[in-house]
Design a protein around this motif. Structure first.
Motif, PDB file in Angstrom:
ATOM      1  N   TYR A  96       0.990  -1.366   0.002  1.00 32.58           N
ATOM      2  CA  TYR A  96      -0.101  -0.012   0.055  1.00 32.58           C
ATOM      3  C   TYR A  96       0.949   1.490  -0.020  1.00 32.58           C
ATOM      4  CZ  TYR A  96       0.624  -0.365   5.101  1.00 32.58           C
ATOM      5  OH  TYR A  96       1.350  -0.598   6.461  1.00 32.58           O
ATOM      6  N   LYS A  97       2.156   1.110  -0.585  1.00 33.18           N
ATOM      7  CA  LYS A  97       2.885   2.188  -0.523  1.00 33.18           C
ATOM      8  C   LYS A  97       2.475   3.577  -1.414  1.00 33.18           C
ATOM      9  CE  LYS A  97       7.854   3.455  -1.117  1.00 33.18           C
ATOM     10  NZ  LYS A  97       9.352   3.061  -1.673  1.00 33.18           N
ATOM     11  N   ASN A  98       2.317   4.585  -0.978  1.00 31.86           N
ATOM     12  CA  ASN A  98       1.630   5.787  -1.935  1.00 31.86           C
ATOM     13  C   ASN A  98       0.276   5.442  -2.161  1.00 31.86           C
ATOM     14  OD1 ASN A  98       4.370   7.108  -1.623  1.00 31.86           O
ATOM     15  ND2 ASN A  98       5.016   5.583  -3.656  1.00 31.86           N
ATOM     16  N   LYS A  99      -0.496   4.698  -1.438  1.00 28.00           N
ATOM     17  CA  LYS A  99      -1.794   4.543  -1.747  1.00 28.00           C
ATOM     18  C   LYS A  99      -2.675   5.074  -0.700  1.00 28.00           C
ATOM     19  CE  LYS A  99      -0.955   0.349  -4.586  1.00 28.00           C
ATOM     20  NZ  LYS A  99      -1.462  -1.125  -4.942  1.00 28.00           N
ATOM     21  N   LYS A 100      -4.012   5.330  -0.733  1.00 27.76           N
ATOM     22  CA  LYS A 100      -4.975   5.628   0.209  1.00 27.76           C
ATOM     23  C   LYS A 100      -5.732   4.453   0.695  1.00 27.76           C
ATOM     24  CE  LYS A 100      -5.226  10.592  -1.298  1.00 27.76           C
ATOM     25  NZ  LYS A 100      -6.399  11.689  -1.662  1.00 27.76           N
ATOM     26  N   TRP A 101      -5.638   3.503  -0.262  1.00 26.40           N
ATOM     27  CA  TRP A 101      -6.492   2.326   0.043  1.00 26.40           C
ATOM     28  C   TRP A 101      -5.709   1.180  -0.218  1.00 26.40           C
ATOM     29  CZ3 TRP A 101     -11.467   2.841   2.507  1.00 26.40           C
ATOM     30  CH2 TRP A 101     -11.983   3.947   2.302  1.00 26.40           C
ATOM     31  N   LEU A 102      -6.150   0.161   0.797  1.00 20.70           N
ATOM     32  CA  LEU A 102      -5.598  -1.188   0.589  1.00 20.70           C
ATOM     33  C   LEU A 102      -6.767  -2.080   0.331  1.00 20.70           C
ATOM     34  CD1 LEU A 102      -3.343  -3.305   0.689  1.00 20.70           C
ATOM     35  CD2 LEU A 102      -3.754  -3.471   2.997  1.00 20.70           C
ATOM     36  N   THR A 103      -6.617  -2.592  -0.766  1.00 21.16           N
ATOM     37  CA  THR A 103      -8.042  -3.686  -1.213  1.00 21.16           C
ATOM     38  C   THR A 103      -7.524  -5.011  -1.190  1.00 21.16           C
ATOM     39  OG1 THR A 103      -8.749  -1.996  -2.788  1.00 21.16           O
ATOM     40  CG2 THR A 103      -9.760  -4.056  -3.083  1.00 21.16           C
ATOM     41  N   VAL A 104      -7.880  -5.873  -0.009  1.00 20.06           N
ATOM     42  CA  VAL A 104      -7.462  -7.154   0.151  1.00 20.06           C
ATOM     43  C   VAL A 104      -7.581  -8.065  -0.965  1.00 20.06           C
ATOM     44  CG1 VAL A 104      -7.492  -8.921   1.887  1.00 20.06           C
ATOM     45  CG2 VAL A 104      -7.661  -6.550   2.659  1.00 20.06           C
ATOM     46  N   ASP A 105      -8.518  -8.078  -1.534  1.00 17.93           N
ATOM     47  CA  ASP A 105      -8.971  -9.103  -2.676  1.00 17.93           C
ATOM     48  C   ASP A 105      -8.225  -8.683  -3.934  1.00 17.93           C
ATOM     49  OD1 ASP A 105     -10.520  -6.972  -3.610  1.00 17.93           O
ATOM     50  OD2 ASP A 105     -12.595  -7.950  -3.380  1.00 17.93           O
ATOM     51  N   SER A 106      -7.498  -7.568  -3.974  1.00 18.59           N
ATOM     52  CA  SER A 106      -6.881  -7.290  -5.160  1.00 18.59           C
ATOM     53  C   SER A 106      -5.284  -7.599  -4.972  1.00 18.59           C
ATOM     54  CB  SER A 106      -6.841  -5.872  -5.683  1.00 18.59           C
ATOM     55  OG  SER A 106      -6.331  -5.015  -4.739  1.00 18.59           O
ATOM     56  N   LEU A 107      -4.886  -7.908  -3.895  1.00 16.90           N
ATOM     57  CA  LEU A 107      -3.325  -8.301  -3.466  1.00 16.90           C
ATOM     58  C   LEU A 107      -2.930  -9.355  -4.457  1.00 16.90           C
ATOM     59  CD1 LEU A 107      -3.391  -8.270   0.460  1.00 16.90           C
ATOM     60  CD2 LEU A 107      -2.471  -6.690  -1.122  1.00 16.90           C
ATOM     61  N   SER A 108      -1.873  -9.315  -4.778  1.00 19.52           N
ATOM     62  CA  SER A 108      -1.182 -10.300  -5.648  1.00 19.52           C
ATOM     63  C   SER A 108       0.281 -10.665  -5.023  1.00 19.52           C
ATOM     64  CB  SER A 108      -0.980  -9.772  -7.009  1.00 19.52           C
ATOM     65  OG  SER A 108      -0.021  -8.974  -7.225  1.00 19.52           O
ATOM     66  N   SER A 109       0.919 -11.713  -5.765  1.00 25.10           N
ATOM     67  CA  SER A 109       2.204 -12.080  -5.199  1.00 25.10           C
ATOM     68  C   SER A 109       3.176 -11.320  -5.425  1.00 25.10           C
ATOM     69  CB  SER A 109       2.606 -13.722  -5.463  1.00 25.10           C
ATOM     70  OG  SER A 109       2.284 -13.636  -7.163  1.00 25.10           O
ATOM     71  N   SER A 110       2.921 -10.373  -6.186  1.00 24.74           N
ATOM     72  CA  SER A 110       4.084  -9.311  -6.668  1.00 24.74           C
ATOM     73  C   SER A 110       4.058  -8.374  -5.762  1.00 24.74           C
ATOM     74  CB  SER A 110       3.977  -8.951  -8.256  1.00 24.74           C
ATOM     75  OG  SER A 110       2.749  -8.127  -8.106  1.00 24.74           O
ATOM     76  N   ASN A 111       3.186  -8.049  -4.987  1.00 25.27           N
ATOM     77  CA  ASN A 111       3.055  -6.979  -4.033  1.00 25.27           C
ATOM     78  C   ASN A 111       3.101  -7.210  -2.600  1.00 25.27           C
ATOM     79  OD1 ASN A 111       0.280  -7.182  -3.767  1.00 25.27           O
ATOM     80  ND2 ASN A 111      -0.423  -5.580  -5.209  1.00 25.27           N
ATOM     81  N   VAL A 112       2.915  -8.631  -2.416  1.00 26.74           N
ATOM     82  CA  VAL A 112       3.002  -9.111  -0.905  1.00 26.74           C
ATOM     83  C   VAL A 112       4.574  -9.635  -0.903  1.00 26.74           C
ATOM     84  CG1 VAL A 112       2.101 -10.578   0.783  1.00 26.74           C
ATOM     85  CG2 VAL A 112       0.572  -9.414  -0.743  1.00 26.74           C
TER      86      VAL A 112
END
Length: 201
Positions: free
Chosen positions: A81-97
């Motif tokens: 969630y760097k530089n973001k206002k919202w963290l959408t859990v169901d849009s997380l992917s292995s590239s950003n976790v």
């Protein structure tokens, strides 16, 4: 062009890192409380004068080491969630976790928890770091419709992440990092069923 000051800073960082790495290797051979400054400088191939130029004692070296680890943990936790206002859990992917990549990047350190406590107190500091990140960075974390307590829910999540990591360490990292990441994402998106089928016991 690298200035004399920058070169000196690099030398200091390299010296400190070498002594920290030597300390980590010693923890594979000795109990934490039995390791001495002499052990550290002998393993790192420095003298005591060099050690005391950078650290007051073993404990200040450990503090510096843990601070560095937890700083990197914080960066990896915040990456999705760097530089973001919202963290959408169901849009997380292995590239950003990337929290499991943080573990692999510091594998010699985290492997210390395979068979022992490693550095006393680190587990609590790790979990408290995750708890504070949740509290400070994320609003309305728990499900308000269910009247869930934020503090308890965050604590549950933090201990759960540590449990996944410890299980991974104790299995000698048999599960590929991409699979661990995908499993964590699925767990974060999991909505418990209202009832469970019980096995005979």
């Amino acid at each position: 062009m690298v200035t004399d000051s920058e070169a000196e800073d690099r030398r200091i960082r390299r010296t400190k890192k070498n002594m920290q790495n030597a300390f980590i290797l010693l923890l594979n051979e000795k109990d934490y409380h039995r390791i001495t400054v002499t052990d550290i400088v002998t393993s790192a191939d420095y003298n005591r004068t060099t050690f005391y130029r950078h650290y007051q004692d073993k404990e200040t070296l450990v503090h510096d080491l843990i601070h560095s680890i937890l700083e990197d943990l914080t960066e990896s936790f915040r990456f999705p969630y760097k530089n973001k206002k919202w963290l959408t859990v169901d849009s997380l992917s292995s590239s950003n976790v990337i929290i499991f990549y943080h573990i692999l990047d510091n594998i010699n350190f985290y492997q210390l928890w395979k068979d022992s406590e490693g550095i006393p107190g680190f587990q609590s500091q790790f979990i408290n770091t995750l708890i504070q990140l949740h509290k400070n960075d994320i609003s309305n974390y728990a499900n308000q419709e269910l009247d869930m307590d934020d503090e308890l829910f965050i604590t549950y999540r933090a201990y759960g992440v540590w449990g996944l990591i410890i299980n991974w360490i104790k299995s000698d990292f048999q599960i590929p990092v991409e699979d661990m990441t995908n499993q964590l994402i699925k767990i974060l998106n999991y909505h418990p069923v209202s009832k469970y089928k019980l096995n005979n016991y």
